[in-house]
Design a protein around this motif. Sequence first.
Motif, PDB file in Angstrom:
ATOM      1  N   GLU A  53      36.479  38.089  41.367  1.00 58.64           N
ATOM      2  CA  GLU A  53      37.300  39.176  41.260  1.00 58.64           C
ATOM      3  C   GLU A  53      38.460  39.007  42.255  1.00 58.64           C
ATOM      4  N   PRO A  54      39.580  39.594  41.989  1.00 55.50           N
ATOM      5  CA  PRO A  54      40.746  39.416  43.042  1.00 55.50           C
ATOM      6  C   PRO A  54      40.319  40.073  44.148  1.00 55.50           C
ATOM      7  N   TYR A  67      50.982  36.223  51.734  1.00 52.93           N
ATOM      8  CA  TYR A  67      51.324  34.637  52.223  1.00 52.93           C
ATOM      9  C   TYR A  67      52.780  34.576  52.275  1.00 52.93           C
ATOM     10  N   GLN A  68      53.415  35.095  51.059  1.00 48.82           N
ATOM     11  CA  GLN A  68      54.814  34.965  51.196  1.00 48.82           C
ATOM     12  C   GLN A  68      55.572  35.574  52.005  1.00 48.82           C
ATOM     13  N   LEU A  69      54.940  36.880  52.447  1.00 47.54           N
ATOM     14  CA  LEU A  69      55.533  37.831  53.541  1.00 47.54           C
ATOM     15  C   LEU A  69      55.536  36.976  54.921  1.00 47.54           C
ATOM     16  N   SER A  80      44.579  35.732  43.793  1.00 51.75           N
ATOM     17  CA  SER A  80      44.779  37.151  44.064  1.00 51.75           C
ATOM     18  C   SER A  80      46.235  37.662  44.257  1.00 51.75           C
ATOM     19  N   PRO A  81      46.687  38.402  43.466  1.00 47.54           N
ATOM     20  CA  PRO A  81      48.348  38.985  43.814  1.00 47.54           C
ATOM     21  C   PRO A  81      48.397  39.480  45.092  1.00 47.54           C
ATOM     22  N   VAL A  82      47.403  40.213  45.753  1.00 50.86           N
ATOM     23  CA  VAL A  82      47.437  40.749  47.023  1.00 50.86           C
ATOM     24  C   VAL A  82      47.779  39.602  48.168  1.00 50.86           C
ATOM     25  N   ASP A 116      39.717  33.469  44.158  1.00 53.38           N
ATOM     26  CA  ASP A 116      39.222  34.843  43.979  1.00 53.38           C
ATOM     27  C   ASP A 116      37.977  35.075  44.916  1.00 53.38           C
ATOM     28  N   ARG A 117      37.551  36.254  44.857  1.00 49.38           N
ATOM     29  CA  ARG A 117      36.277  36.334  45.734  1.00 49.38           C
ATOM     30  C   ARG A 117      35.234  36.245  44.762  1.00 49.38           C
ATOM     31  N   VAL A 118      34.044  35.811  45.406  1.00 47.49           N
ATOM     32  CA  VAL A 118      32.890  35.416  44.543  1.00 47.49           C
ATOM     33  C   VAL A 118      31.960  36.686  44.777  1.00 47.49           C
ATOM     34  N   VAL A 119      31.384  37.475  43.883  1.00 48.45           N
ATOM     35  CA  VAL A 119      30.686  38.417  44.056  1.00 48.45           C
ATOM     36  C   VAL A 119      29.343  38.064  43.232  1.00 48.45           C
TER      37      VAL A 119
END
Length: 870
Positions: free
Chosen positions: A300-301, A222-224, A215-217, A288-291
């Motif tokens: 989905e991310p 994490y990088q922050l 997930s890009p978010v 990613d999240r499992v829905v």
Amino acid sequence: MYIKYFFVHNIPAKAETFKSKIALLNYIAKIIVFTIVTVVIISCSATKRVPDDKYLLSKNTIIVDEKKINNPEVISYLRQTPNTKILGIPISLHIYNFAKPNYEIKFQEWLDKKPNREEKLENIFSKKQVKALEKAYNGVNAWFLKNGNAPVISDSTKIKKSVVSLTKYYQSKGYFDAEVSFKQIKKENKKITVDYLVTKNNPYFIDSLTTEISSPVLDSLYQLHKDKSLVVVGDQIDYTKFENEEDRLINIFRNSGVYYFGKNNMEYWIDTLGLSPYRTSVFLEINDRVVENNDSVYTEPFKIRKVKKVNIFTDFSFIDKNKPIQDSAFYKGYNFYATEKLVYNPKYLANSIIIQPDSIYRDTEQQLTRKYLRELQNFKPSLDIKYEENHDGSLTANILLTPQKKYSFGFDNEYITSNIKPFGILGKLSWLNRNVFRGAEVLELSFQGSFLNVAREISDNSKFFNAWEIGSSATLKIPRILFPIPTNSIIPKRMTPKTNIGLSIALQRNIGLDRQNITGGINYTWQSSSTTDHKFDLLNMQYIKNLRTDKYFTIFRSEARKLEEIAEVIVPYGEYPIGGTPLLNKDGELIPSNYLDYLLKADNGFSISNPDEYARAEDIKERRKILTEDVLVPVMSYTFNYSNREGFTDNSFSGFTARLISSGNLTSLFVKKPTDGTNKQLFGLDIAQYLKTEVEYKKYWAIDANTSLVHRTFIGAAFPMGNSNIPFSRSYRAGGSNDIRAWNTFKLGPGSAQNGLEFNVGSFKLTSNLEYRFQLVNNIYSALFIDAGNIWDITNSSVTDDKGKFNGLSSLKDIAVGSGFGIRYDFSFLVLRLDVGFKTYEPYLESSNKWFKNYNFNRAVFNIGINYPF
């Protein structure tokens, strides 16, 4: 003449010698009894309940790389440990062994052992009494079994599991090639010891760290924050750091709006097949999240979720959960609902909701909201906060509150302990009115009375409960800051601010001079972080009125004796030369109050003819003034408290408290100074003016689950301002069940002075305590302690002896030392405590050696207390 001198002077000396010998014999007898009991316990075979083909596990030893270790963390991985020992003796096992197996049958066998024994007993007593004897016998045996611990029989299966557990532990610390084995040593007395042999071999280190975050978010977050990662290239592998890093990332994500993220969404992988020996590659995978939607499952991310609405159901009931809403209100984004009439003012109740509408989701806001609402005392602890996902991906927070009854009565039996009141039983009748002004306020009215033990020697003949106290109080608790100007920018509602307004009246009897206290004030409390809280007393006004002041010389008998000593030099007449006021009563005894006035009379000339006695009389008068004056104490104070304890099960933590107290310094600005040079007054009472500062540090070290080492240090100083004295009740005292336990309250100090006063106080205090706490058996605990400290005078008071004044570092030689042991019983809701303190170093002794002069049970102080002293 020689015979007369001999009898007058030597018989008392012989009597004292005889008393000393008797005391010594008593002390020796106690030692002999203790030794015999100890020998009996030790002589009882620890293996008497061990089957013939089994062995008692006597000792575990962990040897790592040929070195014996005693690391509690490593020991906790053993699946079987020996019976707990105190000073090398398995006391709990011996208690268990005292019980008779099959004791129900054993008693009947004892009755049947001799012909007609049961019949004879029934004739002497009765059948009912014989049954009672049987019941008592069974009860004693059942107590031994319940409070003792059965022998730990060596189990080869558990030993092998311990080997596996130790192997996994060292592998988790980066020793992937660790080797663990064991060796059993069987002894002839049916005991066995087990040695666990550990060879760690070379550790593995992190050679590289790679992340794969879908997930890009999450990747951006994490990088922050990756510069604070606990998993660092070059460090030795440690699974604990991986777990802590996972918790850190979860905390970051869920407090940045990622509501659905959990521990199952991330995983660390370790690759040991690198080119360099003992170097590993670490991979962090975050999926990613499992829905799950109906019958379909997809991914989905993760997204940052926003709390769009906050709904508060103020009278939720699980039974009536489908009942329709009858009343509602809206306030600044908060929706309030009720199935009956809405009884809470939305404006005020919203102040207790930390979750913000139209803001991103944060875990901390949910936790703080739950905590704040529970502290209101208006709702049941079962309150719930549920989140629903809306069609647009935002969240709706539903807060379900179940109100408690508006009115409630309560009767409490409490046990109290303090330096002034070593032990007391208190009865309290209270009436609670919740939601008084529709803002979740709580009004409490209480009436209470107590029977007290107030700092008496245990060896005297007075009654144990030698004082009483009655009182009434009213307290209003408001869940917000009540102040003329807004404080939200300084103390926001996430700090759970509260305002407390109180008024109390108390009457004490037989605590020195009887005293009447009227106290009223307002204070504010708030918590700026999970470790730090604050308290600010805007005003705490106390009116102190001393009763029975005419009995001063009866209660403070040491002061009367000083006047009697002066009377031997300045012989009193039956009455004043002029005026006719008697100095002696009808029995020819000195009337201290009248005699003191006589000594200090301006025209009697004693200040010139007897300057030393006159100065002593002035000191007595000044001390009486301090102890009997009625005074108004208007206090403003600030308290800072820090504690890094993480829950009730955390036994390794530290705490720090700092307090600044100002009395009368602000109030006196609005009062004119009297022209005659006397103290400033308000409502006809002297204003107590002083500045007081205190710091306290505590440190707890957990040795294991039931053993700990505790340290406390306290430093406090009070400085009088203007021409006011520090009130007696606000001065420092030493000794007592929570202080230096080898002395009773008020009996130590100041400094190395030994003035024989009933109540010794000072303006500077330094104490330090060290206590080793351990479990004896089940709910019975014990402690070994060392207490050190004293009080001194730093005000240069004329009524304090030079030995009682603090003169810098040189005065530290006056620090008294006490040591001793304690027995405690844990009732789960409170701890009943008995501590025995022995005088170890007495700074006031005249001899050059002041150590262990009175270190015996005859001079010991027995302290009864509730809960731990610190």
